[in-house]
Enzyme design. Sequence first.
Site, PDB file in Angstrom:
ATOM      1  N   GLY A   1     -18.544 -10.362 -19.842  1.00  0.00           N
ATOM      2  CA  GLY A   1     -17.762 -11.162 -20.696  1.00  0.00           C
ATOM      3  C   GLY A   1     -17.486 -10.305 -22.023  1.00  0.00           C
TER       4      GLY A   1
ATOM      5  N   GLY B   1       6.375  10.317 -32.362  1.00  0.00           N
ATOM      6  CA  GLY B   1       5.274   9.991 -33.112  1.00  0.00           C
ATOM      7  C   GLY B   1       5.624  10.345 -34.531  1.00  0.00           C
TER       8      GLY B   1
ATOM      9  N   GLU C   1       2.720  15.063 -22.094  1.00  0.00           N
ATOM     10  CA  GLU C   1       2.406  16.251 -21.489  1.00  0.00           C
ATOM     11  C   GLU C   1       2.292  16.348 -20.097  1.00  0.00           C
ATOM     12  OE1 GLU C   1       2.230  18.135 -23.907  1.00  0.00           O
ATOM     13  OE2 GLU C   1       1.505  16.983 -25.641  1.00  0.00           O
TER      14      GLU C   1
ATOM     15  N   ARG D   1     -21.048   1.662 -10.436  1.00  0.00           N
ATOM     16  CA  ARG D   1     -19.917   1.586 -11.240  1.00  0.00           C
ATOM     17  C   ARG D   1     -20.137   2.920 -12.466  1.00  0.00           C
ATOM     18  NH1 ARG D   1     -18.621  -4.212 -12.924  1.00  0.00           N
ATOM     19  NH2 ARG D   1     -20.843  -4.542 -12.303  1.00  0.00           N
TER      20      ARG D   1
ATOM     21  N   THR E   1      12.007  13.319 -26.240  1.00  0.00           N
ATOM     22  CA  THR E   1      12.303  12.294 -25.441  1.00  0.00           C
ATOM     23  C   THR E   1      13.230  11.239 -26.175  1.00  0.00           C
ATOM     24  OG1 THR E   1       9.848  12.343 -24.839  1.00  0.00           O
ATOM     25  CG2 THR E   1      11.199  10.314 -24.289  1.00  0.00           C
TER      26      THR E   1
END
Lengths: 699, 699
Positions: free
Chosen positions: A434, A191, A457, A348, A152
């Site tokens: 919270g 990396g 990827e 959820r 990259t």
Amino acid sequence: MPSNPDWVKALKPSGPQGSELLAQERAKSSLNVDQLADFLFTRQVLERNERILKILQAEPVFDKSQNYFRGREARIEAALARGKRLQQLSVQHKWSKEEFQTANDLVSEPTPYGLHASMFLVTLREQGTPEQHKLFLERAEAYKIIGCYAQTELGHGSNVRGLETTATWNPEDKTFTLHSPHLTASKWWIGSLGKAANHAVVMAQLFVNGKNYGPHPFVVQIRDLKTHEPLPNVHVGDIGPKFGYNTMDNGFLLLKNVKVPHVNMLARFSRVDPNTNKYVRPSNPSLIYGTLTYIRSHIVLQSGSVLARGVTIATRYCAVRRQFQDRDAPAGEIGENQVLNYTMVQIRLLPLLAATYALHFTGKGMINLYQENQKRMNGDVGKLADSNRAPGPEELNPGTDLLADLHATSCALKALGSTTAAEGLEVCRRACGGHGYSSFSGIGSWYADYLPTVTWEGDNYMLTQQVSRYLLKSARSVLKGNPPDNDTTRILKEFISRRDIGAAFDVIGSDTDLVAAFAWRVSFLTFEALRHRDEDKQSWNSLLVDFWRLSTAHAQYMVVKNFHDALNDPNTTQQLDPDTVTVLHKLFRLYALNTLEQEASEFYSSAAVTVRQITLARTKAVMKLLEEIRPHALRLVDAWKFPDWQLDSSLGRYDGKVYEDMFYRASELNPLNSVVFDPYPDSKVLFRKDERANLRSKL
Amino acid sequence: MPSNPDWVKALKPSGPQGSELLAQERAKSSLNVDQLADFLFTRQVLERNERILKILQAEPVFDKSQNYFRGREARIEAALARGKRLQQLSVQHKWSKEEFQTANDLVSEPTPYGLHASMFLVTLREQGTPEQHKLFLERAEAYKIIGCYAQTELGHGSNVRGLETTATWNPEDKTFTLHSPHLTASKWWIGSLGKAANHAVVMAQLFVNGKNYGPHPFVVQIRDLKTHEPLPNVHVGDIGPKFGYNTMDNGFLLLKNVKVPHVNMLARFSRVDPNTNKYVRPSNPSLIYGTLTYIRSHIVLQSGSVLARGVTIATRYCAVRRQFQDRDAPAGEIGENQVLNYTMVQIRLLPLLAATYALHFTGKGMINLYQENQKRMNGDVGKLADSNRAPGPEELNPGTDLLADLHATSCALKALGSTTAAEGLEVCRRACGGHGYSSFSGIGSWYADYLPTVTWEGDNYMLTQQVSRYLLKSARSVLKGNPPDNDTTRILKEFISRRDIGAAFDVIGSDTDLVAAFAWRVSFLTFEALRHRDEDKQSWNSLLVDFWRLSTAHAQYMVVKNFHDALNDPNTTQQLDPDTVTVLHKLFRLYALNTLEQEASEFYSSAAVTVRQITLARTKAVMKLLEEIRPHALRLVDAWKFPDWQLDSSLGRYDGKVYEDMFYRASELNPLNSVVFDPYPDSKVLFRKDERANLRSKL
């Protein structure tokens, strides 16, 4: 660190205690957790995890207690020390690749050796010749050279063909000149490059005789092996802090006409002949698609466990946390309700719990298919040697049809799995209310570190184009009557044969109909997209949103199908108690019906399911499944077998001692409590007890 | 910090330059940016922003260049220094409340004075008597005492009635004893408490004569005014690091039988009579609902600008970033395509751009309504004095009907607005591709700091129950034939009158039909929920998911309606060029039609819109709007007028110099590049050039 006074030490949480609540939860269900865990991971793997956990816990360098408090420099310093120790332990205990990976998973943060141990070694191994293995790979495996994989660039991400770095062949002295012509040519995000590496595999446009042959890999030494200072004409460093992944030294690299010898171009697939000064074409580029497919299949499998960490933490905490009374509770009833009893929390969390299992079985299914196919493929190597460029998967020869199908499926599933995991983790964090925002929840940092997976990827949005291209091609072959035989063409043919009769799948009454409804939707969207492209001649760009929907539909179908297949595998019923299979079956239905409801409008418009059935799926079937799965929720997360040490979460503790742990970390581990603020705006003093130096030396 | 060598300094990004691309973008549209900005914010406010920006930029303490690199201790240290300086400047320049807020917005990070300047002062002002104003408020306004508002506890978030801290009246010496009976009674999450405050307003269960009168506010001194050390029997500190908001010292507090005098109970609304030792009931609790409504309306307005920061950054960067060629581009065409040209990027960003405007107009509409209502309400004060508890909004008398409607709407909109902003910011971050993950994008930290808004001032999921309770009550009154007159009852009545005729709204051809379709869906879902609750006698808990959908539908209707109203306001057409109104109208339609498409299944099942129109909305209308808005995108974000200094983003720079700025920050500002790693695992040295001390002193 400050210590709590005695009267504080004597305080307990108000009852019932978290430990009591979790014990009650576990008593509600008789699901055999150990048996289920053995089935999911094998006994051997679970024992390996425990063995390696003990080794790591005995080492002070892996102590996690200050992790959440440290700034970036201190974190990466600790990560480097841990990376070194992991490597030493690996040598000492003769760890296999899997054992080394297990140790890294338990530590649960990247180290600056991360890309050396993965992409650098893999690239040298796969793309190097035996001579290059001797020269580079052996030293790299012994950590005598440390490397990274530099593809990259600052100005170029997904599009490899757009890379700007050049490698020019010099016939006169048989060398390559590596060069960064612009600022945007700077390697970026690499990396292990920023601080750790002294070598890099640099992807650069190969120029021979003025002609560009596209990106190729070159081994380039970038730092001195003794001083570790950058070599002349090399500008290298760390790219700075990120949303997560801050224990990794993602780096930048600019090269100013740096020469490397001929042997430094990795030459297993293509090379420059030093005698003729001619480019020699790649012999078997299809292997690369195999590797990508393999990596993506692992991302799918991993996405299940990545998400399972968040679901484990949130489910445990929502069983300990109590908030408000049930509005319909009898007037005399006192005490607050466990948060996990509220349907708004269940809707959820529990579909995500189902998704962890769904993705796990799907990932395993993909890897099995890949391995079977690799065996079958061994005859096909080398057939594509005539091509001078990397072919798309659609161009592979008939012997590799299954690989093309696998490749497309792995793209679709990588996009869906990693998106589900990343977004699901955030849902888990918020379901903790919270306290989910505290670092001690353990979800935030895990989420932040995982996020790049939706981009790397193969960017999840980009990948959907590859999937759609493959599906359109399959649909064309079905219409022409000469399709290869695979699952994709089978569902497309089935759709065509029934198109004029229509479909009415009984998604609530029949599992096979439920799977078939997902297949129908994929086929419907495929032929719709094909019509837009081939008949209406719509531009590719105008169809990207349709392609994304199509790819998502395809991936959801594959997950539903894989989960269904896993449940109907004879192994499953042999290894698990019937009660466990029943609970897993409910998870399958919850995943499928909840997905169907969320994508209702596509099921409507494809006419796969009646409006009435979708309404019933939502208001009756899904709500009933939540209620039925609820008592097993805690044991279902327990079966993932995450040790507390790995989770590093106050909220997700196995023993439910949530509040004690939150308080301990805040009041006894928190270094900020070693300084005293001066609170008055007109005072120039900031900290009255200036223990900053002391504080920092600890971090 | 290291400096770049000359050959690096000479490098430029490859062309076309970002600055050229943004100039071209701005040339594509003739939208009058300054006129639109004046219309949105007023000239006066924009000039104020510029004036205060200059003051801040001239002060070294506000220099942002090291913000992204610092660890928590260094960040909070800088934030404390900035908080002090802001207060000094406020005194020096005699800033109004709005000017002070502007300065804080430009600094864009919380300071440890945050809760002193807001909730502590507000609570003293609103809930204190004149005597208490003299005693506490005056000193607090002069920063002679620093305070916070301590409500939430370790074991109790949203449910105020479940608080464990007690305040017991002692008739013998006319004092209150404040006490934390359990660990879970510890105050937790309290902003400005951890390190800065020496006083707290503590919410505690008031016990008089053994009877519990519920939570009431008490002023408690917690630290010594000189040494700033905690007072005896007070255990106080910082709760540790969080996902964001790390420049704030959110704190914990435990009290062991701490006595405060009678005057420390804030007594404007209720008090203990020191002579009779009796509790005196609250005189006007409805005022509190007014304040909450006001705060939530501001969160709605703010959600537009919070999201607009992310949209500004992502839109600018997607105009600079180029990736891949258009697949249908003519064979000879070279050069990569701007990312903003891809429909898959447009469909993610442009509806969010539309949402920023939609939320802005909605927030303004809410605040206007609130202010009008406050004027009308001034006659109604004191009518509820007979109640001994805080009434729900549904219990307010007829004169406050409009407040009840406003309250419910503000709950629904707070939930939708803050969720849209938080999740939208993450969409913006990902739309920036890999670089969105860098801290230098400026989105990640902004997102992380904003996230608590979805939980505080009413958890977004909890709020939906209040909204639904109000809608059900309104529906009942409509069915009974005695509804109060407001917008909610009007749309419910309209639905009832047409229920047997049905509806067929022309959502593509008519704006009023489009708004009416949203109203129809709300009414349909309201009567559905009412039937489940009142006729089918379903439990409250089993309906929570339906309530959440209902509240979301209501909020979306309000946003669509407010945006529509704003466009049809005579002021709008007077102040803006017709071309600008045309573009805003497209944004309105994009927001509405895209929302309609995303919620398609509810529009199907409520039979408000035909399947054909929804399909057309998606495949034709929305795609066409993206194309038409695309040329104006950059000017539309420019109109938000965020200074670069405020955005602090490489990707979002006004001038488009994205890559230069990324590189500068990474290579020249990044302190990690001052150390040199030792890369070998067998070496015990970590950093070869040990400049750690040096590094840390800089941070």
